[in-house]
Design a protein around this motif. Structure first.
Motif, PDB file in Angstrom:
ATOM      1  N   SER A 232      -4.200   5.387   2.813  1.00 44.39           N
ATOM      2  CA  SER A 232      -4.232   4.024   2.292  1.00 44.39           C
ATOM      3  C   SER A 232      -4.995   3.104   3.235  1.00 44.39           C
ATOM      4  O   SER A 232      -5.828   2.299   2.824  1.00 44.39           O
ATOM      5  CB  SER A 232      -2.792   3.539   2.106  1.00 44.39           C
ATOM      6  OG  SER A 232      -2.791   2.219   1.660  1.00 44.39           O
TER       7      SER A 232
ATOM      8  N   LEU B 156      -8.654   3.795   2.974  1.00 48.10           N
ATOM      9  CA  LEU B 156      -9.268   3.263   1.758  1.00 48.10           C
ATOM     10  C   LEU B 156      -9.446   1.753   1.860  1.00 48.10           C
ATOM     11  O   LEU B 156     -10.414   1.195   1.347  1.00 48.10           O
ATOM     12  CB  LEU B 156      -8.412   3.625   0.539  1.00 48.10           C
ATOM     13  CG  LEU B 156      -8.391   5.118   0.202  1.00 48.10           C
ATOM     14  CD1 LEU B 156      -7.306   5.431  -0.803  1.00 48.10           C
ATOM     15  CD2 LEU B 156      -9.745   5.536  -0.351  1.00 48.10           C
ATOM     16  N   LYS B 157      -8.496   1.125   2.542  1.00 48.34           N
ATOM     17  CA  LYS B 157      -8.606  -0.329   2.709  1.00 48.34           C
ATOM     18  C   LYS B 157      -9.853  -0.695   3.502  1.00 48.34           C
ATOM     19  O   LYS B 157     -10.409  -1.773   3.342  1.00 48.34           O
ATOM     20  CB  LYS B 157      -7.366  -0.866   3.426  1.00 48.34           C
ATOM     21  CG  LYS B 157      -6.254  -1.275   2.466  1.00 48.34           C
ATOM     22  CD  LYS B 157      -5.261  -2.165   3.142  1.00 48.34           C
ATOM     23  CE  LYS B 157      -4.159  -1.364   3.776  1.00 48.34           C
ATOM     24  NZ  LYS B 157      -3.126  -2.185   4.393  1.00 48.34           N
TER      25      LYS B 157
ATOM     26  N   LEU C 279     -12.702   0.584   3.351  1.00 48.75           N
ATOM     27  CA  LEU C 279     -13.981   0.854   2.695  1.00 48.75           C
ATOM     28  C   LEU C 279     -14.443  -0.378   1.927  1.00 48.75           C
ATOM     29  O   LEU C 279     -13.644  -1.178   1.453  1.00 48.75           O
ATOM     30  CB  LEU C 279     -13.822   2.027   1.719  1.00 48.75           C
ATOM     31  CG  LEU C 279     -13.496   3.371   2.358  1.00 48.75           C
ATOM     32  CD1 LEU C 279     -13.258   4.407   1.271  1.00 48.75           C
ATOM     33  CD2 LEU C 279     -14.618   3.816   3.265  1.00 48.75           C
TER      34      LEU C 279
ATOM     35  N   SER D  71     -18.001   1.263  -2.332  1.00 46.37           N
ATOM     36  CA  SER D  71     -17.748   2.675  -2.064  1.00 46.37           C
ATOM     37  C   SER D  71     -17.076   3.340  -3.259  1.00 46.37           C
ATOM     38  O   SER D  71     -16.369   2.681  -4.025  1.00 46.37           O
ATOM     39  CB  SER D  71     -16.849   2.823  -0.834  1.00 46.37           C
ATOM     40  OG  SER D  71     -17.519   2.363   0.293  1.00 46.37           O
ATOM     41  N   LYS D  72     -17.323   4.614  -3.378  1.00 45.00           N
ATOM     42  CA  LYS D  72     -16.686   5.380  -4.450  1.00 45.00           C
ATOM     43  C   LYS D  72     -15.900   6.525  -3.820  1.00 45.00           C
ATOM     44  O   LYS D  72     -16.376   7.170  -2.891  1.00 45.00           O
ATOM     45  CB  LYS D  72     -17.747   5.972  -5.396  1.00 45.00           C
ATOM     46  CG  LYS D  72     -18.541   4.924  -6.145  1.00 45.00           C
ATOM     47  CD  LYS D  72     -17.696   4.228  -7.180  1.00 45.00           C
ATOM     48  CE  LYS D  72     -18.471   3.126  -7.884  1.00 45.00           C
ATOM     49  NZ  LYS D  72     -17.578   2.100  -8.447  1.00 45.00           N
ATOM     50  N   VAL D  73     -14.729   6.747  -4.368  1.00 42.79           N
ATOM     51  CA  VAL D  73     -13.858   7.758  -3.781  1.00 42.79           C
ATOM     52  C   VAL D  73     -13.397   8.728  -4.856  1.00 42.79           C
ATOM     53  O   VAL D  73     -12.982   8.318  -5.937  1.00 42.79           O
ATOM     54  CB  VAL D  73     -12.626   7.106  -3.116  1.00 42.79           C
ATOM     55  CG1 VAL D  73     -11.737   8.173  -2.510  1.00 42.79           C
ATOM     56  CG2 VAL D  73     -13.055   6.113  -2.063  1.00 42.79           C
TER      57      VAL D  73
ATOM     58  N   HIS E 207     -12.986   3.147  -7.566  1.00 41.69           N
ATOM     59  CA  HIS E 207     -12.926   2.102  -6.545  1.00 41.69           C
ATOM     60  C   HIS E 207     -11.810   2.465  -5.555  1.00 41.69           C
ATOM     61  O   HIS E 207     -10.764   2.969  -5.960  1.00 41.69           O
ATOM     62  CB  HIS E 207     -12.617   0.760  -7.215  1.00 41.69           C
ATOM     63  CG  HIS E 207     -12.730  -0.399  -6.279  1.00 41.69           C
ATOM     64  ND1 HIS E 207     -11.715  -0.761  -5.428  1.00 41.69           N
ATOM     65  CD2 HIS E 207     -13.750  -1.252  -6.047  1.00 41.69           C
ATOM     66  CE1 HIS E 207     -12.104  -1.808  -4.706  1.00 41.69           C
ATOM     67  NE2 HIS E 207     -13.338  -2.128  -5.070  1.00 41.69           N
ATOM     68  N   PRO E 208     -12.016   2.213  -4.269  1.00 43.17           N
ATOM     69  CA  PRO E 208     -10.993   2.577  -3.276  1.00 43.17           C
ATOM     70  C   PRO E 208      -9.611   2.017  -3.605  1.00 43.17           C
ATOM     71  O   PRO E 208      -8.593   2.682  -3.387  1.00 43.17           O
ATOM     72  CB  PRO E 208     -11.539   1.992  -1.983  1.00 43.17           C
ATOM     73  CG  PRO E 208     -13.018   1.959  -2.158  1.00 43.17           C
ATOM     74  CD  PRO E 208     -13.250   1.701  -3.615  1.00 43.17           C
ATOM     75  N   ASP E 209      -9.560   0.817  -4.164  1.00 49.53           N
ATOM     76  CA  ASP E 209      -8.248   0.232  -4.472  1.00 49.53           C
ATOM     77  C   ASP E 209      -7.532   1.029  -5.562  1.00 49.53           C
ATOM     78  O   ASP E 209      -6.308   1.173  -5.548  1.00 49.53           O
ATOM     79  CB  ASP E 209      -8.399  -1.228  -4.892  1.00 49.53           C
ATOM     80  CG  ASP E 209      -8.729  -2.104  -3.690  1.00 49.53           C
ATOM     81  OD1 ASP E 209      -8.541  -1.609  -2.561  1.00 49.53           O
ATOM     82  OD2 ASP E 209      -9.166  -3.238  -3.888  1.00 49.53           O
TER      83      ASP E 209
ATOM     84  N   ARG F 109      -6.169   4.018  -4.027  1.00 47.99           N
ATOM     85  CA  ARG F 109      -5.021   3.663  -3.174  1.00 47.99           C
ATOM     86  C   ARG F 109      -3.749   3.502  -4.015  1.00 47.99           C
ATOM     87  O   ARG F 109      -2.673   3.932  -3.638  1.00 47.99           O
ATOM     88  CB  ARG F 109      -5.344   2.365  -2.433  1.00 47.99           C
ATOM     89  CG  ARG F 109      -4.558   2.156  -1.160  1.00 47.99           C
ATOM     90  CD  ARG F 109      -5.335   1.289  -0.200  1.00 47.99           C
ATOM     91  NE  ARG F 109      -5.626  -0.006  -0.777  1.00 47.99           N
ATOM     92  CZ  ARG F 109      -4.799  -1.036  -0.748  1.00 47.99           C
ATOM     93  NH1 ARG F 109      -3.649  -0.937  -0.155  1.00 47.99           N
ATOM     94  NH2 ARG F 109      -5.134  -2.198  -1.297  1.00 47.99           N
TER      95      ARG F 109
END
Lengths: 298, 746
Positions: free
Chosen positions: B123, B126-127, B129, B133-135, B157-159, B162
């Motif tokens: 988490s 990811l915050k 990034l 960014s793409k995850v 999206h990282p969020d 998350r």
């Protein structure tokens, strides 16, 4: 000669300057033979030049040999070598007590004065001494004897410091005693009003004296190098000031420079030799520099 | 906006801001005294400079305070927040985030599992990034897919990723890292730009070098395949969330003691193997539980009778083996469920709760009563071979003429031992048929003395309605071209063969291997559900036929049409096959009942099964009903991601119009014991085995981004230090400018 006075006759100092000659820039009148050129021609033994006779010239000075050869009247002119009549004025005010190096200003001044006196006497010239602050503390009329030199040096050594500098007043009071024109050497820190100082030298110049002004300051007074917060206890009746020297240095140096510049400019205008002296300078260096500069102007 | 690695230094720095003021005040009344002559200049300077000096001093003081504060800030190592960092880096990354969800991640340390730490670190990562960014998230085991890796969210999206993290759970099985890396590589290959693989794991050693071999080569290949032209393969960052030196006690094995069939009224041995993977001795109680049949709740068995509770001390690293002997009650006929649990005296040693208990399901049978029918004594040889099996209750042999209805009512299986059919009348045949139709078994060995003509007359009826599915001695048309030699266990999913084992000694001396057959199809003249097979040795190849009749089953071992059967006289092969066939008829292999999570449970279905109801353990998805189209194939249930008991109820129809019956199969699913081994792979080992791979180890999420963000972070620190340097320079210049290196005490 007392032991404490003898130190002002430091042989090293004397050795450093003995090869030089003090020559007055202006020709001092007098009769005493010596190295000083006299403007009064016709009295001395040393031939100087010929000039054509004009009516009114003393016929005793006609050169008959030249008349016999050229059938013209020429007058023989001579340069008379005369004794220098010098006065050394030494400031003994309280401000002269300050010193950061080996010698305080007053000690330095005494040494310089004694050295000059010895030199002058050795050249068989007469030297007088005036120790002053706002008053004349001691005055010794010029003489060229060795005994006089001893008395002079003793006076230098014995006279304590005190009071504040007032050169103008002192010159005003002593002007009558200075006699015929000669050389006046003033050794002082000149911590006085510039007007007063310049007025004094002007008066001396007005009386046709050649004036040499030694402006003696301590190295610290010239550079103001202090870093730490400092309580300055004023001499000559000034109060105390606590100050941060680095913050004031620039302004202080400007003030000092302004002061010196005014003096130098005034002296230049009056044809007075103005010499900066520093208590950290070697005595011989200081005197040699002065005498060399005077020699160059001969 | 900022967090600080050394917040204490920040406060120290802020506290030090007062230092210049203190120095100023302290030295205000400490000064040197000098008797001074040139006071006039000093006074004049002071008059002119007083105001300026005051301003300069104030400026210098402020500058020095700022200098000290900035120094404190730099030493406190500020870490930029995600937003700020993202704005600073202004770059996007394409990240494949691999999250280890294997069972070992459930290991607790100081109250938190490794998986919890993994979620937190992921988490935080990811915050940090940027929005662009793409995850892609890859979990190493997906419980819904039987423990294979899966990407539940891709190029998101990282969020969003998350938010998804919170819903993830650990599974109960081990990683198959080879598959994981291949999947992650595929996902990375779909990305462009700056790619990065981040594997959040506990670095469990077995994952990297398990029983199947090392995965390093696999990993190297997968990563290298991601090179694109000039673009290097993406770096692999291992974000370590595991802890070293964790002790763990595991029930590694819980099985029935071999050679002891679980027969009602007899004692069965249950062997337990307890392993301590820890660094110190572990002590605790080993307790055996048994589920009540009525409600399935577990109760401790009578401790006096079975000694089901042992106090054990397991050395380190070592193991202990214990055996419990439990007498199964007469009348028990259903599956029995047992559980054994190690209950440590100190919970800290049992890092993973699930692996310190293990369960076992047993199918208990009544002893099989067998009635041999024989005419000649040579058939006794058969009996000698098989009669010492404890689960077979052999009755005295009878002659065909003596086969009475009463005798048949007492037995489960009739063995026709090459008897002469002459003594058997039509009534006897009817009785035998009825016996089979009602669920009895007939194992018929038709040798020299079972004459073909009378046997065919009595036992064969058209369309497979008789006891025998074929005419003995009749010509059979075999499609020789389609003959295929097959491994029964792998290729033919027929109940007859799937449970059979072969005797190693027999294989060696007689070339007997019932699991390898030559299979002909189609076979003209046989009912559809018949299977024709023979030994792989062509010279002595009898045919084996299986035939369902009603609820019962008939197995016939007979000659091939060329009557080569005769040369089998005196051979031991037919009896051996008899033994195997008997096993098949009366027993089931427990291996289908006790599996590891993710492994399929195989259930042999009664021929008339219409549907199977699967009751999964609590929390594993409830009840599932599966209709059965072809009951001849075993039912394979693969959704076994959760440990516990799975109960399969098979609803059957005996015959048209008859009342449906129910057969029950219970299987136990256990956490794989190897997950209890918490020893870890060292990063050095990884580096050594992965030459040429851009490999990084991170212990904090903040260190996991190896390049630009880290660079920015270090730049931030450097910038602050540079700021300190610049301020210091400005201070020195100003101090110089204001007055010859003005001191701090001014």
């Amino acid at each position: 000669m007392p032991e404490n006075a003898r130190k002002y006759l430091d042989p090293e100092v004397l050795q450093g300057i003995s090869g030089l000659y003090v020559k007055a820039r202006l020709i001092v009148e007098g009769f005493v033979s010596g190295l000083h050129r006299s403007p009064f021609r016709g009295f001395s033994v040393e031939f100087a030049e010929h000039r054509e006779y004009v009516p009114g010239d003393d016929v005793r000075h006609l050169d008959w040999k030249v008349y016999g050869k050229s059938d013209r009247f020429y007058i023989k002119q001579y340069e008379e070598e005369t004794n220098l009549r010098a006065w050394i004025f030494v400031d003994v005010s309280e401000s002269m007590e300050y010193g950061s190096g080996a010698l305080s200003k007053i000690e330095y001044a005494r040494t310089v004065a004694a050295s000059l006196a010895y030199l002058i006497v050795r050249q068989r010239d007469a030297v007088g001494l005036c120790l002053f602050e706002q008053e004349v503390r001691r005055i010794l009329p010029p003489a060229s004897s060795t005994g006089h030199l001893s008395a002079l040096v003793q006076a230098l050594a014995e006279t304590p410091t005190g009071g504040h500098t007032a050169l103008g007043d002192v010159v005003h009071r002593t002007a009558e005693q200075l006699g015929r024109r000669g050389i006046i050497i003033i050794i002082s820190d000149l911590l006085d009003e510039t007007d007063s100082v310049l007025r004094a030298v002007r008066r001396l110049r007005h009386a046709n004296h050649e004036v040499v002004l030694f402006h003696l300051l301590d190295r610290n007074e010239r550079t103001f190098p202090f870093q730490r917060s400092t309580l300055f206890e004023g001499l000559e009746g000034y109060g105390d000031i606590t100050a941060d020297p680095p913050a004031l240095r620039q302004a202080y140096l400007q003030e000092l420079e302004q002061f010196v510049r005014t003096l130098r400019r005034g002296c230049l205008g009056d044809q007075v030799d103005f010499v900066d002296l520093d208590t950290h300078q070697h005595l011989d260096v200081a005197l040699s520099r002065y005498l060399a500069s005077r020699g160059a102007r001969k | 906006m900022f967090a600080f690695l050394n917040p204490a230094l920040l406060w120290t720095g802020l506290g030090l801001m007062s230092v210049p003021i203190v120095i100023h005040l302290f030295f205000r009344h400490r000064h040197q005294r000098i008797r001074w002559a040139a006071m006039s200049f000093l006074l004049a300077a002071l008059r002119k400079q007083k105001r300026r000096i005051r301003m300069e001093n104030l400026l210098l003081l402020l500058l020095r305070c700022a200098l000290v504060a900035l120094l404190g800030l730099a030493l406190a190592r500020p870490q930029a927040s995600a937003g700020l960092l993202a704005s600073l880096t202004s770059g996007s990354r394409n990240i494949v985030l691999i999250l280890d969800t294997s069972a070992s991640m459930a290991a607790r340390h100081t109250g938190r599992t490794a998986f919890r730490r993994a979620q937190e670190q992921a988490s935080e990562l990811l915050k940090s990034l940027g929005d662009s960014s793409k995850v892609t998230l890859v979990v190493t085991r997906d419980p819904e897919l039987g423990g294979v890796p899966r990407a539940p969210i891709e190029r998101a999206h990282p969020d969003d990723v998350r938010r998804r993290l919170g819903s993830l759970r650990t599974t109960h099985g081990p990683n198959r890292l080879g598959e994981v890396i291949r999947l992650a590589g595929q996902k990375a290959a779909e990305m462009t730009g700056r790619r990065l693989l981040i594997f959040v794991t506990d670095l469990q050693k077995r994952d990297w070098r398990n029983a199947e071999g090392s995965i390093y080569e696999d990993l190297r290949r997968s990563l290298r395949s991601l090179r694109r032209g000039d673009q290097e393969a993406p770096p692999l960052v291992v974000l370590d969330v595991g802890r070293s030196g964790l002790a763990n006690v595991v029930i590694e094995d819980f099985t029935r003691v071999e050679g002891r069939e679980p027969i009602a009224g007899q004692a069965v041995g249950l062997a337990v193997r307890v392993v301590n993977y820890g660094g110190e001795e572990a002590a605790g109680n080993l307790t055996l539980y048994r589920a009540r049949e009525m409600d399935g709740t577990f109760q401790k068995l009578d401790s006096q009778a079975a000694k089901i509770k042992r106090t054990v001390g397991v050395g380190s690293p070592s193991f202990e083996e214990h055996a419990f002997y439990v007498t199964l009650e007469e009348g028990s006929d259903g599956p029995l469920r047992f559980r054994v649990a190690f209950e440590g005296s100190e919970g800290g040693r049992d890092r993973i709760e699930e692996d310190s208990r293990r369960q076992l399901a047993l199918r208990v049978r009544q002893p099989l009563r067998i009635l041999p029918v024989r005419t000649f004594s040579y058939a006794l040889k058969l009996l000698d071979l098989v009669s010492n099996e404890p689960w077979l209750d052999w009755l005295d042999p009878v002659r065909p003429a003596d086969l009475s209805k009463a005798d048949l009512g007492k037995v489960d299986l009739v063995v026709w031992a090459d008897a002469d059919v002459d003594g058997l009348d039509a009534e006897g045949v009817f009785n035998l048929e009825t016996f089979v139709r009602r669920g009895g078994g007939l194992l018929a060995y038709t040798g020299t003395f079972t004459a073909a003509a009378p046997a065919n007359r009595l036992f064969f009826k058209e369309r497979g309605q008789g006891l025998f599915p074929m005419l003995l001695g009749a010509p059979v048309e075999l499609d020789l071209e389609s003959a295929v030699e097959l491994d029964l266990t792998k290729e033919i999913h027929h109940p007859l063969f799937s449970g059979m084992t072969s005797d190693a000694r027999a294989r060696t001396f007689f070339g007997y291997n019932p699991l390898r057959i030559t299979w002909y199809r189609p076979v003209t003249g046989y009912p559809e559900d018949a299977v024709v097979a023979r030994w792989t040795s062509a010279d002595d190849a009898p045919a084996v036929l299986t035939h369902r009749l009603g609820r019962g089953r008939v197995v016939v071992v007979t000659t091939t049409p060329d009557e080569r059967f005769k040369i089998l006289n005196g051979s031991l092969i037919p009896p051996l096959f008899f033994l195997d066939a008997t096993h098949f008829l009366v027993s089931e292999d427990d291996s289908h009942r006790n599996v590891s999570v993710g492994a399929p449970i195989t259930v042999l279905l009664p021929s008339t099964t219409r549907n199977v109801t699967v009751e999964r353990p609590e929390g594993a998805g409830g009840t599932l009903v599966e209709p059965i189209a072809d009951a001849s194939a075993p039912f394979s249930f693969t959704d076994t991601a959760y440990p516990g008991f799975y109960r399969f109820s098979m609803e059957t129809a005996v015959a048209p119009g008859a009342t449906p019956g129910t057969a029950v199969h219970v299987a136990a699913v256990n956490v794989e014991a190897q997950e209890g081994d918490l020893r870890r792979a060292s990063f050095t080992e990884l580096q050594r085995n992965l030459p040429g791979v851009d490999l990084h180890l991170a212990e904090q999420a903040t260190d996991a981004i190896p390049q630009r963000e880290t660079h920015v972070r270090s730049e931030l620190g450097r910038a602050l230090l540079a700021g300190v340097g610049i301020l210091l320079l400005v201070e020195m210049l100003m101090a110089w400018r204001f007055g010859s290196r003005r001191r701090w005490q001014a």
